[in-house]
Scaffold this active site. Structure first.
Site, PDB file in Angstrom:
ATOM      1  N   ASP A 295      -9.671  22.834  11.237  1.00  0.00           N
ATOM      2  CA  ASP A 295      -8.574  22.197  11.974  1.00  0.00           C
ATOM      3  C   ASP A 295      -7.452  23.215  12.150  1.00  0.00           C
ATOM      4  O   ASP A 295      -7.129  23.974  11.229  1.00  0.00           O
ATOM      5  CB  ASP A 295      -8.051  20.974  11.216  1.00  0.00           C
ATOM      6  CG  ASP A 295      -6.936  20.260  11.973  1.00  0.00           C
ATOM      7  OD1 ASP A 295      -7.263  19.428  12.824  1.00  0.00           O
ATOM      8  OD2 ASP A 295      -5.762  20.564  11.698  1.00  0.00           O
ATOM      9  N   LEU A 296      -6.868  23.255  13.375  1.00  0.00           N
ATOM     10  CA  LEU A 296      -5.742  24.150  13.645  1.00  0.00           C
ATOM     11  C   LEU A 296      -4.448  23.512  13.153  1.00  0.00           C
ATOM     12  O   LEU A 296      -4.099  22.395  13.563  1.00  0.00           O
ATOM     13  CB  LEU A 296      -5.638  24.424  15.140  1.00  0.00           C
ATOM     14  CG  LEU A 296      -6.643  25.407  15.744  1.00  0.00           C
ATOM     15  CD1 LEU A 296      -6.562  25.364  17.259  1.00  0.00           C
ATOM     16  CD2 LEU A 296      -6.365  26.803  15.248  1.00  0.00           C
TER      17      LEU A 296
ATOM     18  N   ASP B 284      -8.164  19.631  18.329  1.00  0.00           N
ATOM     19  CA  ASP B 284      -7.993  20.937  17.694  1.00  0.00           C
ATOM     20  C   ASP B 284      -8.942  21.092  16.512  1.00  0.00           C
ATOM     21  O   ASP B 284      -8.650  21.814  15.555  1.00  0.00           O
ATOM     22  CB  ASP B 284      -6.540  21.123  17.246  1.00  0.00           C
ATOM     23  CG  ASP B 284      -6.094  20.055  16.255  1.00  0.00           C
ATOM     24  OD1 ASP B 284      -6.841  19.062  16.081  1.00  0.00           O
ATOM     25  OD2 ASP B 284      -5.025  20.207  15.641  1.00  0.00           O
TER      26      ASP B 284
END
Length: 734
Positions: free
Chosen positions: A341-342, A384
């Site tokens: 995950d960003l 994301d």
């Protein structure tokens, strides 16, 4: 005279194949027209008249003056031979049928000799050339048919026609010749009809079969079908259109360039008919449509399974890939799921705009694909969020090492909308060393672990601001509990693989390999089992159980086959010290005086050998324990390991024989065998999987081997049954 010319023209379409392949050699039956002499002055004048009809017919059939003249000249020469033999034998009073058999044979021999001379240097599709291209049964059948027809025509002309002729001036011989030619024409049309019917049936079959192929298989299938249906000597795809004696049509297969599908025939073969051209056009159309539809289907599938922004597989494709990786992995192979995950992605969108966010997602996708191995699967599963399916793993440690490398590569600085930034990632890793009943549990574990890592960073637990990979503690602890329970309850099982002497074909040892199948989770791979035992501090207890069970099995094997006395077991180098298993190993060897306990130490572990461990190894040898250096050649092997550490057996890793066509590999194996002989080591080559490999090993001087060719690892009961049935025979066909 006109009747003879007309009859030759009429019967010209009736031609027969007398070769082993369609189309060559091709012979006609117009020579029958010379069975009755139409000009009383000279039979050789008949040949000249006959040649006129042959020239006219060949001009129509071949559409080439040069070819028509060649065939007329060859046919006339052959006809002169026919007339000469016929006239000579009839003058000698030989019966009609033998006369025509010999005359017809002479005709076809001269004709085929000329054709074979023209074909010299050419090779047929089945690699036969010259006389080998002829089918003697077919040729004999044609000679017999023509001879019988010639005999019948002569008898009719000599016996029946005079009886029918009322007018002394009437001459019905031309009528007989024309009637015979007409019958042959009817037969030719019948053969043409049957040929067209067979061609149509073949085209229909091709229309059903070709759409099942794709890519190169479709192109090759089209070539083979075209060659067979139109009886071409060659079919090819090329940029230029068909020339003389060729037929072809434009074709486009899928996204490839436009080309021509061209069929051709060699010298001596008939010119393509209009039906052949139509068949080629139909086949090309079917293949083009099949390729077009397949291209459209592939495009739709890619769109349905791809993320439009990054081009990566989407969530649906990821689910299919995860199920496939879980269900179709080998027994020893582990898989892992890396959920990424960003961090602060929404903040980046708010500050720099959605275009910057899209650019970041594309950059992360490209880096993930570059950092992941060729066998790993990368997907974007959310806004994301990305996942990577890692395959071909041996342990959790390997999965963690690979994940750290991927995250480090993705986290490198990049320029975004004129600003330098470093992506920060939160990642959760879930490892599976066995086939999952539900692969979705991997996703849940990895996702939960990733969220915990992200939550921890937000709460300030990690102040470095760097990307990190967190391991699923839930999955790890679950597997640890299973392994610990298996060791505590003595549930481990062993499999045994034979080690053989290939010079006398006898088994002389077995290697004991640990196995465990959990009732709920299924099989746990040996590398993962060992790694868990190490982390739990239970490695020595696991090894004791293996050695005890292995020696107990060895006693039974020795009773069944007295020549089998050795049992090998894998150990860690540090376990041979007196502070760990040294005393147990020595006592185990003394408790089984009729057997030889051999401990296999991995070649990589000897890099950290100490003087104390060398002394421990010598003590083991004095107590009767043999020492084997395992997997030699699998890594950065050192010659020092062969001379600085006490050992009895050198086991050469299978990676050194994965391409025995390479002369260098053969020389390495030969040198290691010689090295072992000089130092009195027993050299064993691992990974032997075929009889051909055994032959090469014998040629190189190798005497001992191990591998699937001599037997896969099997249970104690199966091993005992094998020994009861086959004794110590190395090769039992299974």
């Amino acid at each position: 005279m006109l009747a003879l010319i007309a009859s030759v023209i009429i019967c010209a379409p009736f031609q027969l194949h007398v070769g082993r392949r369609p189309g060559f050699p091709l012979v006609g039956v117009a020579i029958v027209m010379l069975a009755i002499q139409s000009v009383e002055a000279s039979p050789y004048l008949d040949v000249s008249i006959w040649a006129i009809g042959l020239l006219v017919s060949q001009l129509f059939a071949r559409r080439s003056l040069l070819q028509a003249m060649y065939l007329t000249g060859l046919g006339s020469t052959s006809a002169f031979a026919f007339v000469a033999v016929k006239s000579t034998l009839l003058d000698l009073g030989v019966w009609l049928l033998p006369t025509f058999l010999l005359a017809t044979t002479a005709y076809y021999l001269v004709f085929l000799l000329g054709e074979l001379v023209r074909q010299r240097g050419r090779t047929t599709t089945d690699e036969r050339s010259g006389v080998g291209a002829l089918s003697l049964p077919k040729l004999g059948g044609v000679v017999l048919i023509v001879s019988v027809l010639a005999t019948i025509l002569t008898l009719v002309d000599a016996s029946v026609i005079p009886w029918l002729e009322r007018d002394p001036l009437a001459d019905l011989t031309p009528f007989v010749i024309l009637l015979a030619a007409s019958l042959m024409y009817i037969l030719a049309q019948r053969r043409r009809y049957l040929g067209n019917e067979a061609r149509m049936s073949a085209v229909v079959d091709a229309a059903v079969e070709l759409p099942r192929h794709t890519g190169d298989e479709l192109a090759e299938g089209l070539r083979e079908r075209t060659r067979a249906i139109v009886q071409a000597s060659d079919v090819e795809f090329r940029d230029r259109p068909p020339g003389k004696k060729e037929i072809g049509v434009p074709i486009t297969l899928g996204s490839g360039p436009a080309q021509y599908l061209v069929a051709s025939r060699g010298p001596g073969q008939a010119t393509f008919a209009r039906e052949d051209e139509r068949a080629v056009a139909a086949l090309a159309h079917v293949a083009s449509e099949a390729a077009r539809i397949q291209t459209e289907v592939d495009l739709l599938e890619r769109r349905a399974n791809s993320d439009a922004l990054t081009g990566l597989p989407n969530y649906g494709a990821f689910q299919k890939a995860l199920i496939d990786a879980n269900e179709n992995r080998p027994y020893r192979e582990g898989i892992a799921l890396l959920f990424i995950d960003l961090d602060n992605f929404k903040k980046l969108n708010d500050n720099f705009g959605h275009r910057a966010g899209d650019e970041l997602l594309r950059a992360v996708a490209d880096r993930l694909q570059g950092a992941a191995g060729g066998g790993d699967f990368v997907s974007r599963v959310g806004g994301d969020e990305f996942v990577v399916i890692l395959t071909d793993l041996l342990s959790l440690e390997q999965a963690k090492e690979t994940s750290d490398r991927i995250i480090e590569a993705v986290s490198q600085p990049l320029a975004l909308e004129g600003h330098d930034m470093r992506p920060v990632l939160s990642a959760g890793l879930a490892f599976s060393n066995h086939r999952e009943l539900d692969a979705q549990t991997l996703v849940e574990d990895a996702d939960r672990t990733m969220l915990q890592a992200k939550r921890s960073r937000r709460q300030g637990a990690s102040s470095s601001g760097a990307s990190s990979v967190s391991i699923s503690s839930h999955r790890s602890s679950r597997t640890n509990e299973i392994v610990a329970r298996a060791i505590r309850d003595n549930r481990l099982m062993l499999a045994f693989q034979p080690i053989v002497n290939i010079t006398d074909g006898r088994v002389w040892a077995h290697e004991a390999l640990v196995r465990y199948v959990d009732p709920e989770l299924g099989p746990i791979s040996p590398p993962s089992l060992v790694a868990r035992a190490k982390s739990l501090g239970m490695m020595n207890e696991l090894t004791k159980q293996i050695i005890t069970k292995a020696l107990d099995a060895a006693e039974e094997f020795h009773r069944l086959a007295p020549a089998i006395r050795c049992m090998t077991v894998n150990l860690e180098l540090g376990q041979i010290s007196d502070s760990e298993l040294g005393p147990f190993l020595r006592e185990s060897a003394r408790a089984h005086p009729d057997l030889t306990l051999c401990i296999e130490l991995n070649e990589r572990s000897l890099r950290s050998v100490t003087d104390e461990l060398r002394r421990d190894a010598l003590l083991l040898q004095k107590a009767g324990v043999s020492i084997a250096l395992d997997d030699y050649g699998s890594d950065d092997s050192s010659v020092g390991a062969l001379v600085h550490f006490p050992m009895n057996i050198l086991k050469i890793d299978k990676s050194l024989i994965d391409d025995l066509d390479d002369l260098r590999q053969r020389e390495v194996v030969k040198s290691l065998q010689g090295f072992g002989d000089n130092l009195s080591y027993t050299t064993v080559v691992e990974g032997i999987e075929s009889a051909a490999m055994v032959d090469i090993m014998i040629e190189l001087g190798v005497r001992n081997a191990q591998g699937y060719y001599f037997g896969r690892p099997i249970s104690r009961a199966q091993s005992s049954e094998r020994l009861r049935r086959w004794g110590d025979q190395a090769s039992i066909g299974g």
